[in-house]
Design a protein around this motif. Structure first.
Motif, mmCIF file in Angstrom:
data_model
loop_
_atom_site.group_PDB
_atom_site.id
_atom_site.type_symbol
_atom_site.label_atom_id
_atom_site.label_comp_id
_atom_site.label_asym_id
_atom_site.label_seq_id
_atom_site.Cartn_x
_atom_site.Cartn_y
_atom_site.Cartn_z
ATOM 1 N N GLY A 89 -2.030 2.820 -6.789
ATOM 2 C CA GLY A 89 -1.532 3.886 -7.640
ATOM 3 C C GLY A 89 -2.638 4.739 -8.228
ATOM 4 N N HIS A 90 -3.872 4.208 -8.250
ATOM 5 C CA HIS A 90 -5.035 4.980 -8.697
ATOM 6 C C HIS A 90 -5.296 6.088 -7.675
ATOM 7 N N PRO A 91 -5.774 7.272 -8.122
ATOM 8 C CA PRO A 91 -6.062 8.352 -7.167
ATOM 9 C C PRO A 91 -6.961 7.932 -6.004
ATOM 10 N N ASN A 95 -5.179 8.927 -2.597
ATOM 11 C CA ASN A 95 -5.680 10.144 -1.955
ATOM 12 C C ASN A 95 -6.868 9.831 -1.055
ATOM 13 N N ARG A 96 -6.574 9.682 0.218
ATOM 14 C CA ARG A 96 -7.603 9.487 1.233
ATOM 15 C C ARG A 96 -7.437 10.599 2.254
ATOM 16 N N LEU A 107 -4.047 12.067 3.993
ATOM 17 C CA LEU A 107 -3.313 11.158 4.868
ATOM 18 C C LEU A 107 -2.050 10.688 4.157
ATOM 19 N N PRO A 108 -0.965 10.436 4.898
ATOM 20 C CA PRO A 108 0.292 9.983 4.276
ATOM 21 C C PRO A 108 0.094 8.682 3.504
ATOM 22 N N THR A 109 0.698 8.602 2.323
ATOM 23 C CA THR A 109 0.562 7.405 1.499
ATOM 24 C C THR A 109 1.898 6.857 1.020
ATOM 25 N N SER A 110 2.996 7.507 1.384
ATOM 26 C CA SER A 110 4.311 7.040 0.930
ATOM 27 C C SER A 110 5.272 6.988 2.107
ATOM 28 N N SER A 351 -17.649 8.626 -8.270
ATOM 29 C CA SER A 351 -17.318 8.835 -9.677
ATOM 30 C C SER A 351 -15.816 8.890 -9.907
ATOM 31 N N CYS A 352 -15.034 9.051 -8.865
ATOM 32 C CA CYS A 352 -13.585 8.934 -8.992
ATOM 33 C C CYS A 352 -13.177 7.461 -8.951
ATOM 34 N N CYS A 353 -13.823 6.718 -8.067
ATOM 35 C CA CYS A 353 -13.511 5.287 -7.956
ATOM 36 C C CYS A 353 -13.895 4.540 -9.233
ATOM 37 N N PHE A 354 -15.115 4.802 -9.719
ATOM 38 C CA PHE A 354 -15.610 4.120 -10.915
ATOM 39 C C PHE A 354 -16.274 5.150 -11.820
#
Length: 471
Positions: A89-91, A95-96, A107-110, A351-354
């Protein structure tokens, strides 16, 4: 006595598991490392404003037996409170992206997105699933990832999903990597005489026994729905803690001691370094296959030749810090399909991941791998790597600022390539060692998985299979 050759995470883990099984006291285990650094490619560097640069692996997945095994190791080492998870659920998990035709595509995620047509794919991805179940079989012993996916799911899936994925995982070419590297069960389902759908369902819902790998940390990962995790201060904390634990338990660690020869004598083995000789009952090699091969050649040229045939690639890793938030969208990052002829493999949005305490953007740009010759003529130095990283980061992400800090790492021959035929080669290697009763155990990423989990699990399984007299 046991000698462990190689001080990467797999060699450190092997010594840890030897001690845990109470096979030997620490004083009868020697770990030999050619360099001054333990941990192999796991290197974390703290930069200004507490920014962490990872030169090697940056996250670990908690899934499967291998993931559970690593979580148990983390817990055993007392590092549970140092874990930094990223939940679903984290961006960074949602979002990949891939970079195609000079644009970034999500890429599709749902489940819903599977029924929508999204560029650069030709049709909704649900049609790929239908094609998988209805395409005719092609009976063969092995195949490339690209061929198998193109045949069963469609060429655009092979081109825009699998090819960049292989670049991200092993910096390899999906047109060379064996399908058994990532899709063994699907490939075996295709080769089975049973109906395809039946085999797929059986494989998907087959449960692997997890009793030996349960831990409080694993339960927490399940409850909190971790997607990936790192450690405070970077992943290098794991091998550093292993090193401290081994020293406390009496293991003899020899640094700056490159191995010059291995000789199997009677029921034992003699390992020579530039400064000393080590006699033991058993050798655990955590060296990359290409480093072990020349050491075995004098006594076992056929085994050496098989090891030599496992190819490795060199990867350039450039960590960049920009002085403010320059990303237009939060995401894990993006990968680049080889067909785009862009000289980078992808960019991770660290910096988005951590996120750090400062309003900065930290990126990691990867380049080279199997495509080193295509883009760099086989030669990549720090200056060219930095220039390439800055140019394509700014161009693709539309960044106007220049980076305020950077670090360049050229990781020479760092990732093995499991090309078609790798599975059969492993069978021949293991059979050779078993038939001749050589007191040798092979662990590490050269053989049955290139990730951190795989390297550690190979050590666990290798030690479990060693038959030594308990002292």
């Amino acid at each position: 006595m046991v000698t462990v050759l190689g001080g990467g995470v797999s060699g450190l883990a092997a010594a840890h598991y030897l001690l845990n099984r109470s096979l030997l006291p620490g004083e009868k285990i020697s770990l030999i490392e050619a360099t001054a650094h333990l941990g192999g490619w796991m290197k974390s560097t703290r930069r200004p404003n507490n920014v962490i640069y990872e030169q090697g692996p940056r996250t670990i997945r908690p899934k499967g037996v291998q993931g559970a095994n690593t979580l148990k190791l983390v817990e055993e080492l007392g590092l549970s409170n140092k874990v930094k998870p990223i939940p679903y659920g984290h961006p960074a998990t949602m979002n990949r992206m891939i970079y195609v035709d000079k644009k970034l595509h999500k890429l599709p995620t749902s489940m819903f997105s599977l029924f929508q047509k999204k560029e650069p794919f030709d049709k909704p991805l649900v049609f790929a699933a239908l094609k998988f179940l209805t395409s005719p079989k092609e009976i063969c012993n092995d195949d490339t990832m690209y061929n198998f996916v193109a045949r069963r799911f469609g060429k655009d899936i092979a081109e825009y999903a699998i090819s960049p994925l292989i670049c991200g995982i092993c910096a390899g070419d999906a047109k060379e990597i064996s399908v058994k590297f990532l899709m063994r069960k699907l490939f075996e389902a295709e080769q089975s005489q049973s109906p395809m759908l039946k085999e797929v369902i059986l494989n998907l819902f087959a449960k692997t026994p997890m009793k030996d790998y349960e831990s409080e940390l694993l339960n927490k990962a399940k409850e909190e729905k971790w997607n990936v995790y790192s450690l405070e201060g970077g992943l290098e904390l794991l091998p550093r803690t292993l090193e401290e634990s081994l020293k406390e338990r009496g293991v003899s660690i020899h640094l700056n001691a490159p191995c010059t020869s291995i000789t199997f004598e009677g029921n034992g083995v003699k390992v020579k370094t530039g400064r000393s000789e080590h006699f033991s009952d058993h050798l655990i090699s955590a060296l990359p296959a290409l480093k072990l091969a020349p050491l075995l050649h004098p006594q076992h040229p056929d085994l050496s030749e098989e090891l030599y045939k496992i190819p490795f690639v060199t990867v350039g890793v450039v960590n960049l810090t920009f002085p403010k938030n320059v990303l237009r969208e939060e995401a894990f990052g993006f990968l680049v399909p080889p067909s785009q002829k862009v000289p980078i493999l992808g960019i991770v949005y660290d910096s988005c991941c951590f996120p750090s305490d400062c309003d900065q953007t930290v990126l990691t740009v990867m380049m080279g791998g199997r495509f080193m010759d295509d883009h760099f003529g086989g030669k990549l130095d720090d200056a060219v790597a930095l220039q390439t990283a800055v140019k394509y980061s700014k161009e693709i992400l539309k960044i106007n600022d220049d980076p305020c800090d950077h670090k360049v790492s050229i990781l020479r021959e760092c990732i093995p390539q499991y090309v078609v035929g790798h599975d059969k080669r492993l069978q021949r290697i293991y059979k050779y060692i078993k038939d001749r009763k050589i007191p040798l155990t092979l662990v590490g990423c050269s053989y049955e998985g290139v990730g951190v989990n795989d390297a550690i699990f190979s050590s666990k399984r290798g030690i479990d299979n060693i038959k030594l007299k308990i002292v």
